[in-house]
Motif scaffolding. Structure first.
Motif, short mmCIF file in Angstrom:
data_model
loop_
_atom_site.label_atom_id
_atom_site.label_comp_id
_atom_site.label_asym_id
_atom_site.label_seq_id
_atom_site.Cartn_x
_atom_site.Cartn_y
_atom_site.Cartn_z
N GLY A 157 0.80 -1.21 0.00
CA GLY A 157 0.00 0.00 0.00
C GLY A 157 0.83 1.26 0.00
O GLY A 157 2.07 1.22 0.00
N THR A 158 0.11 2.37 0.01
CA THR A 158 0.72 3.69 0.05
C THR A 158 -0.07 4.58 1.01
O THR A 158 -1.23 4.30 1.32
N VAL A 159 0.59 5.63 1.44
CA VAL A 159 -0.07 6.68 2.21
C VAL A 159 0.27 8.00 1.54
O VAL A 159 1.42 8.23 1.18
N LYS A 160 -0.77 8.83 1.30
CA LYS A 160 -0.59 10.10 0.58
C LYS A 160 -0.98 11.26 1.49
O LYS A 160 -1.94 11.18 2.26
N ASP A 161 -0.24 12.36 1.34
CA ASP A 161 -0.60 13.57 2.08
C ASP A 161 -1.52 14.42 1.20
O ASP A 161 -1.90 14.02 0.09
N LEU A 162 -1.88 15.60 1.69
CA LEU A 162 -2.84 16.45 0.97
C LEU A 162 -2.29 16.99 -0.35
O LEU A 162 -3.06 17.40 -1.21
N THR A 163 -0.96 16.98 -0.52
CA THR A 163 -0.37 17.42 -1.78
C THR A 163 -0.16 16.25 -2.74
O THR A 163 0.49 16.40 -3.76
N SER A 164 -0.70 15.09 -2.38
CA SER A 164 -0.60 13.85 -3.16
C SER A 164 0.80 13.26 -3.20
O SER A 164 1.09 12.41 -4.05
N GLN A 165 1.68 13.70 -2.29
CA GLN A 165 2.97 13.02 -2.17
C GLN A 165 2.71 11.66 -1.54
O GLN A 165 2.02 11.56 -0.53
N SER A 166 3.26 10.63 -2.14
CA SER A 166 2.97 9.26 -1.73
C SER A 166 4.20 8.60 -1.13
O SER A 166 5.32 8.80 -1.60
N VAL A 167 3.98 7.81 -0.09
CA VAL A 167 5.02 7.01 0.55
C VAL A 167 4.58 5.55 0.46
O VAL A 167 3.45 5.23 0.85
N ASN A 168 5.46 4.70 -0.06
CA ASN A 168 5.16 3.27 -0.10
C ASN A 168 5.22 2.69 1.31
O ASN A 168 6.11 3.04 2.09
N LEU A 169 4.28 1.82 1.61
CA LEU A 169 4.26 1.12 2.90
C LEU A 169 4.89 -0.25 2.70
O LEU A 169 4.44 -1.03 1.87
N ASN A 170 5.95 -0.52 3.44
CA ASN A 170 6.66 -1.79 3.35
C ASN A 170 6.22 -2.68 4.51
O ASN A 170 6.77 -2.59 5.60
N PHE A 171 5.22 -3.50 4.26
CA PHE A 171 4.66 -4.34 5.29
C PHE A 171 5.55 -5.54 5.57
O PHE A 171 6.14 -6.11 4.66
N LYS A 172 5.62 -5.89 6.85
CA LYS A 172 6.28 -7.14 7.22
C LYS A 172 5.29 -7.97 8.01
O LYS A 172 4.44 -7.46 8.73
N GLN A 173 5.41 -9.26 7.83
CA GLN A 173 4.50 -10.21 8.48
C GLN A 173 5.06 -10.60 9.84
O GLN A 173 6.24 -10.88 9.97
N ILE A 174 4.19 -10.60 10.83
CA ILE A 174 4.52 -11.11 12.16
C ILE A 174 3.56 -12.25 12.44
O ILE A 174 2.35 -12.07 12.39
N THR A 175 4.12 -13.44 12.70
CA THR A 175 3.31 -14.61 12.99
C THR A 175 3.69 -15.13 14.36
O THR A 175 4.88 -15.31 14.64
N GLU A 176 2.70 -15.32 15.21
CA GLU A 176 2.96 -15.88 16.53
C GLU A 176 1.69 -16.41 17.15
O GLU A 176 0.63 -15.81 17.03
N GLN A 177 1.79 -17.54 17.78
CA GLN A 177 0.72 -18.16 18.54
C GLN A 177 -0.67 -17.96 17.95
O GLN A 177 -1.56 -17.40 18.56
N GLY A 178 -0.83 -18.39 16.71
CA GLY A 178 -2.14 -18.35 16.08
C GLY A 178 -2.58 -16.98 15.60
O GLY A 178 -3.74 -16.80 15.27
N ALA A 179 -1.68 -16.02 15.56
CA ALA A 179 -2.02 -14.67 15.07
C ALA A 179 -1.07 -14.30 13.94
O ALA A 179 0.11 -14.67 13.96
N ILE A 180 -1.59 -13.59 12.96
CA ILE A 180 -0.79 -13.08 11.85
C ILE A 180 -1.11 -11.61 11.70
O ILE A 180 -2.28 -11.23 11.58
N TYR A 181 -0.06 -10.78 11.72
CA TYR A 181 -0.21 -9.34 11.56
C TYR A 181 0.71 -8.86 10.45
O TYR A 181 1.77 -9.45 10.22
N TYR A 182 0.32 -7.79 9.82
CA TYR A 182 1.15 -7.13 8.82
C TYR A 182 1.30 -5.69 9.29
O TYR A 182 0.30 -4.98 9.48
N ILE A 183 2.54 -5.26 9.51
CA ILE A 183 2.78 -3.91 10.02
C ILE A 183 3.75 -3.17 9.12
O ILE A 183 4.62 -3.76 8.48
N ALA A 184 3.55 -1.86 9.05
CA ALA A 184 4.44 -0.99 8.30
C ALA A 184 4.49 0.36 9.01
O ALA A 184 3.58 0.72 9.76
#
Length: 144
Positions: free
Chosen positions: A82-109
């Protein structure tokens, strides 16, 4: 790492409670039998130990987006981008990483939060051959 999942979930719920005006109700999108939960918060909500364990930078100028994918109520692996954009449409790519533990899966950036402003998040979640898109706006504040 089991503590990490609990703290990330707690941080998401705490942010929802604290930012009740900005976040109305649960943040999720349902795509058939797949539900995508998402939330974003300032990285200062994480304790130093949890930030270190998740390899996140804890700073008043860094936000965190947390995504979890459930299929029929069970954690589902996915490809998240994904990306996140500010009001001037400048975009930053979101570099997600997967975290897996004890029956849970998360993606954080992480992404920069230099000033108070509303940002637009565009997130793609791919499970199998299905690609689902989530778009939302969030008012962001640098931390204390």
């Amino acid at each position: 790492m089991g503590r990490l999942a609990l703290v990330l979930l707690t941080a998401c719920l705490s942010v929802t409670a604290v930012a009740a005006d900005a976040i109305k109700g649960e943040r999720k999108e349902v795509f058939g039998d797949t539900t995508v939960h998402y939330n974003t918060f300032n990285s200062t909500f994480l304790t130093p130990d949890i930030a270190k364990a998740a390899e996140l930078t804890r700073s008043k100028n860094q936000g965190v987006i947390n995504i979890s994918v459930l299929k029929d109520g069970k954690p589902q692996m996915a490809q998240v981008s994904g990306t996140v954009k500010d009001l001037t449409s400048q975009s930053v790519n979101l570099n997600f990483k997967q975290i897996t533990e004890q029956g849970a899966i998360y993606y954080i950036a992480q992404y920069p939060v230099d000033q108070q402003e509303t940002r637009t998040f565009d997130i793609k979640v791919q499970t199998g051959d299905k690609i689902n898109t989530i778009n939302f706006n969030q008012e962001l504040f640098p931390g204390e």
